[in-house]
Design a protein around this motif. Structure first.
Motif, PDB file in Angstrom:
ATOM      1  N   LYS A   1      39.458  56.885  55.635  1.00  0.00           N
ATOM      2  CA  LYS A   1      38.390  56.230  56.376  1.00  0.00           C
ATOM      3  C   LYS A   1      37.123  56.210  55.516  1.00  0.00           C
ATOM      4  N   GLY A   2      36.460  55.048  55.475  1.00  0.00           N
ATOM      5  CA  GLY A   2      35.240  54.885  54.691  1.00  0.00           C
ATOM      6  C   GLY A   2      35.472  54.405  53.276  1.00  0.00           C
ATOM      7  N   GLN A   3      36.703  54.481  52.796  1.00  0.00           N
ATOM      8  CA  GLN A   3      37.031  54.019  51.442  1.00  0.00           C
ATOM      9  C   GLN A   3      36.875  52.504  51.380  1.00  0.00           C
ATOM     10  N   LYS A   4      36.355  52.005  50.260  1.00  0.00           N
ATOM     11  CA  LYS A   4      36.212  50.568  50.054  1.00  0.00           C
ATOM     12  C   LYS A   4      37.192  50.149  48.962  1.00  0.00           C
ATOM     13  N   ILE A   5      37.972  49.114  49.264  1.00  0.00           N
ATOM     14  CA  ILE A   5      38.957  48.630  48.302  1.00  0.00           C
ATOM     15  C   ILE A   5      38.805  47.119  48.135  1.00  0.00           C
ATOM     16  N   GLU A   6      39.341  46.610  47.048  1.00  0.00           N
ATOM     17  CA  GLU A   6      39.343  45.176  46.760  1.00  0.00           C
ATOM     18  C   GLU A   6      40.756  44.648  46.988  1.00  0.00           C
ATOM     19  N   LEU A   7      40.854  43.504  47.641  1.00  0.00           N
ATOM     20  CA  LEU A   7      42.124  42.841  47.900  1.00  0.00           C
ATOM     21  C   LEU A   7      42.040  41.396  47.429  1.00  0.00           C
TER      22      LEU A   7
ATOM     23  N   ARG B   1      32.958  39.470  34.697  1.00  0.00           N
ATOM     24  CA  ARG B   1      33.135  40.628  35.578  1.00  0.00           C
ATOM     25  C   ARG B   1      34.624  40.792  35.856  1.00  0.00           C
ATOM     26  N   LYS B   2      35.100  42.042  35.783  1.00  0.00           N
ATOM     27  CA  LYS B   2      36.511  42.339  36.031  1.00  0.00           C
ATOM     28  C   LYS B   2      36.620  43.241  37.250  1.00  0.00           C
ATOM     29  N   VAL B   3      37.611  42.920  38.089  1.00  0.00           N
ATOM     30  CA  VAL B   3      37.844  43.686  39.310  1.00  0.00           C
ATOM     31  C   VAL B   3      39.331  43.984  39.400  1.00  0.00           C
ATOM     32  N   ASP B   4      39.667  45.248  39.621  1.00  0.00           N
ATOM     33  CA  ASP B   4      41.048  45.619  39.906  1.00  0.00           C
ATOM     34  C   ASP B   4      41.226  45.565  41.410  1.00  0.00           C
ATOM     35  N   ALA B   5      42.172  44.740  41.862  1.00  0.00           N
ATOM     36  CA  ALA B   5      42.359  44.523  43.294  1.00  0.00           C
ATOM     37  C   ALA B   5      43.832  44.637  43.648  1.00  0.00           C
ATOM     38  N   ILE B   6      44.081  45.011  44.882  1.00  0.00           N
ATOM     39  CA  ILE B   6      45.440  44.985  45.396  1.00  0.00           C
ATOM     40  C   ILE B   6      45.747  43.540  45.755  1.00  0.00           C
ATOM     41  N   GLY B   7      46.888  43.034  45.353  1.00  0.00           N
ATOM     42  CA  GLY B   7      47.278  41.673  45.678  1.00  0.00           C
ATOM     43  C   GLY B   7      48.724  41.666  46.105  1.00  0.00           C
TER      44      GLY B   7
ATOM     45  N   TYR C   1      42.225  31.535  45.869  1.00  0.00           N
ATOM     46  CA  TYR C   1      42.361  32.899  46.376  1.00  0.00           C
ATOM     47  C   TYR C   1      41.029  33.327  46.960  1.00  0.00           C
ATOM     48  N   ALA C   2      41.053  34.449  47.652  1.00  0.00           N
ATOM     49  CA  ALA C   2      39.819  35.088  48.096  1.00  0.00           C
ATOM     50  C   ALA C   2      39.871  36.536  47.644  1.00  0.00           C
ATOM     51  N   LEU C   3      38.811  36.985  47.012  1.00  0.00           N
ATOM     52  CA  LEU C   3      38.657  38.396  46.679  1.00  0.00           C
ATOM     53  C   LEU C   3      37.898  39.023  47.837  1.00  0.00           C
ATOM     54  N   LEU C   4      38.514  40.000  48.479  1.00  0.00           N
ATOM     55  CA  LEU C   4      37.911  40.656  49.630  1.00  0.00           C
ATOM     56  C   LEU C   4      37.535  42.081  49.284  1.00  0.00           C
ATOM     57  N   GLN C   5      36.334  42.490  49.664  1.00  0.00           N
ATOM     58  CA  GLN C   5      36.000  43.897  49.645  1.00  0.00           C
ATOM     59  C   GLN C   5      36.156  44.352  51.095  1.00  0.00           C
TER      60      GLN C   5
ATOM     61  N   LEU D   1      33.994  43.372  54.184  1.00  0.00           N
ATOM     62  CA  LEU D   1      32.572  43.506  53.859  1.00  0.00           C
ATOM     63  C   LEU D   1      32.062  42.299  53.078  1.00  0.00           C
ATOM     64  N   LYS D   2      32.893  41.799  52.158  1.00  0.00           N
ATOM     65  CA  LYS D   2      32.536  40.631  51.342  1.00  0.00           C
ATOM     66  C   LYS D   2      33.785  39.796  51.119  1.00  0.00           C
ATOM     67  N   ALA D   3      33.594  38.496  51.022  1.00  0.00           N
ATOM     68  CA  ALA D   3      34.692  37.580  50.730  1.00  0.00           C
ATOM     69  C   ALA D   3      34.214  36.553  49.720  1.00  0.00           C
ATOM     70  N   GLN D   4      34.938  36.436  48.625  1.00  0.00           N
ATOM     71  CA  GLN D   4      34.550  35.504  47.568  1.00  0.00           C
ATOM     72  C   GLN D   4      35.739  34.636  47.184  1.00  0.00           C
TER      73      GLN D   4
END
Length: 183
Positions: A81-87, A128-134, A64-68, A41-44
């Motif tokens: 299905k439908g869940q949004k996660i950060e990677l 801004r803080k984001v918890d992401a799977i890496g 790195y890229a933070l992906l939603q 959905l998003k890539a930063q």
């Protein structure tokens, strides 16, 4: 924890060594808690420290890229299905043909096999803080998005199907993805 600094298009970033992540045990073993089919959905893109740190200091700057990502189908590990996660994904951005930039664009779909654990990303400029799977990354065969594979990837329903697919398509081999790029 990763401190995130602004990404510079022409920055000099250190490359990644994925040599140990090319076996079924590394990909599907410890740390493989989730496998899912999803859409970016998003890539930063961001980097780990300022480019000024490269000038004579001997420090390494990694990109790195933070992906939603929206889960379109949970395959293994209980994502719905439908869940949004950060990677968080390694992003070397050193390819002449912009393969990685094409891969992380919004709307890209594919199979994600994120490597745990969770990492906290702090964007230094905004705090801004984001918890992401890496870490997810094509270089260690943890994300497959190639157009020719998408019909088959969309149909997968189990860990065993994904393992068989990776084996049949030789996606464990170091440079296998170099051979399947779609130009």
């Amino acid at each position: 924890m990763l401190d995130a600094f602004p990404y510079e298009e022409e920055g000099a970033y250190s490359s990644y060594d994925y040599g140990s992540d090319h076996t079924p045990e590394q990909l599907f073993g410890e740390g493989c808690e989730y496998i899912f089919y999803g859409k970016i959905l998003k890539a930063q893109p961001f980097c780990t420290n300022t480019a000024a740190g490269l000038a004579g200091s001997g420090s390494s700057v990694y990109a790195y890229a933070l992906l939603q990502v929206e889960v379109l189908k949970g395959i293994h590990g209980g994502l719905d299905k439908g869940q949004k996660i950060e990677l968080v994904m390694p992003y070397s951005a050193d390819d002449d043909d912009d393969y990685e930039a094409e891969m992380i664009r919004e709307g890209t779909e594919g199979i994600f096999i994120p490597k745990m654990p969770t990492v906290e990303v702090t964007f230094v400029d905004s705090q801004r803080k984001v918890d992401a799977i890496g870490m997810v990354g094509w270089r260690d065969s943890r994300f497959c998005w190639e157009e020719k594979y998408l019909p088959e990837l969309r149909k997968m329903d189990s860990l065993e199907e994904v393992e068989d697919f990776w084996e049949e398509n030789h996606l464990f081999i170091g440079d296998a993805l170099e051979d399947i790029r779609i130009k």
